[in-house]
Enzyme design. Structure first.
Site, PDB file in Angstrom:
ATOM      1  NE  ARG A 153      -3.764   0.685   2.128  1.00 56.77           N
ATOM      2  CZ  ARG A 153      -4.980   0.881   2.664  1.00 56.77           C
ATOM      3  NH1 ARG A 153      -5.145   1.751   3.634  1.00 56.77           N
ATOM      4  NH2 ARG A 153      -6.014   0.210   2.227  1.00 56.77           N
ATOM      5  CG  HIS A 191      -8.602   0.103  -2.498  1.00 59.33           C
ATOM      6  ND1 HIS A 191      -7.748  -0.922  -2.100  1.00 59.33           N
ATOM      7  CD2 HIS A 191      -9.274   0.474  -1.353  1.00 59.33           C
ATOM      8  CE1 HIS A 191      -7.891  -1.142  -0.808  1.00 59.33           C
ATOM      9  NE2 HIS A 191      -8.806  -0.318  -0.333  1.00 59.33           N
ATOM     10  CD  GLN A 226     -13.124  -1.807  -0.043  1.00 62.38           C
ATOM     11  OE1 GLN A 226     -12.284  -1.693   0.831  1.00 62.38           O
ATOM     12  NE2 GLN A 226     -14.352  -2.256   0.212  1.00 62.38           N
ATOM     13  CG  ASP A 257     -13.526   6.508  -0.526  1.00 60.67           C
ATOM     14  OD1 ASP A 257     -13.380   6.299   0.694  1.00 60.67           O
ATOM     15  OD2 ASP A 257     -12.562   6.591  -1.319  1.00 60.67           O
ATOM     16  CB  CYS A 293     -14.107   1.296   0.651  1.00 63.45           C
ATOM     17  SG  CYS A 293     -13.708   3.055   0.621  1.00 63.45           S
ATOM     18  NE  ARG A 333     -10.783  -5.046   1.340  1.00 57.19           N
ATOM     19  CZ  ARG A 333      -9.854  -4.114   1.565  1.00 57.19           C
ATOM     20  NH1 ARG A 333     -10.131  -3.074   2.291  1.00 57.19           N
ATOM     21  NH2 ARG A 333      -8.641  -4.205   1.021  1.00 57.19           N
TER      22      ARG A 333
HETATM   23  N1   CP Z   1     -11.197  -0.007   2.951  1.00 57.69           N
HETATM   24  C1   CP Z   1      -9.890   0.028   3.287  1.00 57.69           C
HETATM   25  O1   CP Z   1      -8.984  -0.154   2.462  1.00 57.69           O
HETATM   26  O2   CP Z   1      -9.667   0.252   4.618  1.00 57.69           O
HETATM   27  P1   CP Z   1      -8.244   0.510   5.293  1.00 57.69           P
HETATM   28  O3   CP Z   1      -7.721   1.823   4.776  1.00 57.69           O
HETATM   29  O4   CP Z   1      -8.533   0.520   6.766  1.00 57.69           O
HETATM   30  O5   CP Z   1      -7.315  -0.623   4.908  1.00 57.69           O
HETATM   31  N1  NVA Z   2      -9.998   7.004  -1.026  1.00 62.26           N
HETATM   32  C1  NVA Z   2      -9.564   6.535   0.281  1.00 62.26           C
HETATM   33  C2  NVA Z   2      -9.829   5.065   0.412  1.00 62.26           C
HETATM   34  C3  NVA Z   2      -9.497   4.477   1.744  1.00 62.26           C
HETATM   35  C4  NVA Z   2      -9.750   3.006   1.799  1.00 62.26           C
HETATM   36  C5  NVA Z   2      -8.109   6.852   0.474  1.00 62.26           C
HETATM   37  O1  NVA Z   2      -7.324   6.649  -0.459  1.00 62.26           O
HETATM   38  O2  NVA Z   2      -7.732   7.323   1.541  1.00 62.26           O
END
Ligand code: CP
Ligand code: NVA
Length: 314
Positions: free
Chosen positions: A100, A127, A130, A224, A265, A293
């Site tokens: 990530r 993502h 997700q 989101d 999400c 997840r």
């Molecule tokens: N939805 C999601 O990716 O959550 P986190 O940022 O907590 O991993």
């Molecule tokens: N759009 C958000 C998603 C988090 C799961 C971010 O990138 O922070």
């Protein structure tokens, strides 16, 4: 297919396989408890995470392996070691790498220079894991026949909006993304990607700036956060003002179908992108979505490590 670097790496058949396996892992979490026996999976994150980190670590444990979690500041990358060298080193130890971070190009570089599967656990642009959880949840509610159904995302044109479009296109769905447009619109490349996939799968893609038109007769209303990880704080006030009409309120939900669901999400900001009555209301499936997840990352690790995904042929 070695890696899952982008949602668009997946073919429709790959997604079908992953969703079916995830559904099995939902019922029988330890069905493949030796698949990663004696192996490790490296999980490297330069952004915070609750779900993706815990789901990944749990998925690895359920497959009999050991997760190794590495924070962004803990690798020698911070002291100038290259991404390519790091990829080669991790390939010598682990069965897979989940990453990530901010730049999609860093994830691509890890994929190119690794001999093990690399999985995108979120970038500024995408993502993919997700969306697997989202679609297994959608299937639990509506079944496999989605013809005549509309799948709507409203809010910021961010990584989630991109992934929503791409996965909807892969699934042959009628997908809608509504944002304030301009700087908050989904990227041109994400839209073009989705359109190109849609031309092969008969999906229907709509990019709108009217949240009510987007919500009208939708089976799914998805949103989101408005401020994503890495978004400049200095732009917060202006961005929240632009996005205010896109908040998922009970009134917006009223425009959707009688059997519609609300998805997110997470993490969520109640009172910003979604009203508490909606996210905590009876149409919300957020807890099941979050549960999946783990099942979907478990399915992804299982099939990727066994070399059972074909990759896209778009
Ligand atoms: N939805 C999601 O990716 O959550 P986190 O940022 O907590 O991993
Ligand atoms: N759009 C958000 C998603 C988090 C799961 C971010 O990138 O922070």
């Amino acid at each position: 297919m070695k890696d899952l670097l982008r949602t668009s790496d997946l073919s429709t058949a790959d997604v079908e396989l992953l969703l079916d396996t995830a559904a099995e892992f939902a019922i029988k979490p330890f069905l493949a408890k030796t698949a990663l026996a004696n192996r490790t999976v490296a999980i490297y994150m330069t952004k915070p995470s609750t779900r993706t980190r815990l789901a990944s670590e749990t998925a690895v444990a359920h497959l009999g392996g050991t997760p190794i979690f590495i924070r962004g500041d803990e690798l020698q990358i911070g002291r100038g070691e290259t991404i390519a060298d790091t990829a080669r080193i991790i390939s010598g130890y682990a069965a897979a790498l989940i990453i990530r971070t901010f730049k999609q190009s860093d994830v691509d570089e890890l994929g190119i220079n690794s001999t093990i599967p690399v999985i995108n656990g979120l970038t500024d642009e995408d993502h993919p894991t997700q969306l697997l959880a989202d679609w297994v949840t959608i299937r639990e509610v509506f079944g496999k026949n989605i013809s005549g159904r509309k799948f709507t995302y409203v809010g910021d044109g961010n990584n989630m909006a991109h992934a929503w479009l791409t996965m909807g296109a892969i699934m042959g769905a009628h997908v809608v993304v509504a944002t304030p447009g301009g700087r908050y619109a989904p990227s041109e490349s994400a839209i073009n990607q989705a359109l190109s996939i849609a031309s092969k799968t008969n999906a229907k893609i709509e990019i709108l700036t009217d949240p009510e038109a987007a919500a009208k007769d939708a089976s799914v209303l998805y949103t989101d956060v408005w401020m994503s990880m890495g978004d400049p704080e200095i732009e917060r006030a202006e961005k929240l003002k632009a996005l205010a009409p896109f908040s998922v309120t009970p009134r917006l939900m009223e425009l959707t179908t009688k059997d519609s669901i609300f998805m997110h999400c997470l993490p969520a900001h109640r009172g910003e992108e979604v009203a508490p009555e909606v996210i905590d209301g009876e149409r919300s499936v957020i807890w099941r979505e979050a549960f999946h997840r783990r099942t979907t990352i478990q399915a992804l690790l299982y099939h990727l490590v066994r070399g059972e995904l074909s990759g896209n042929t778009y």
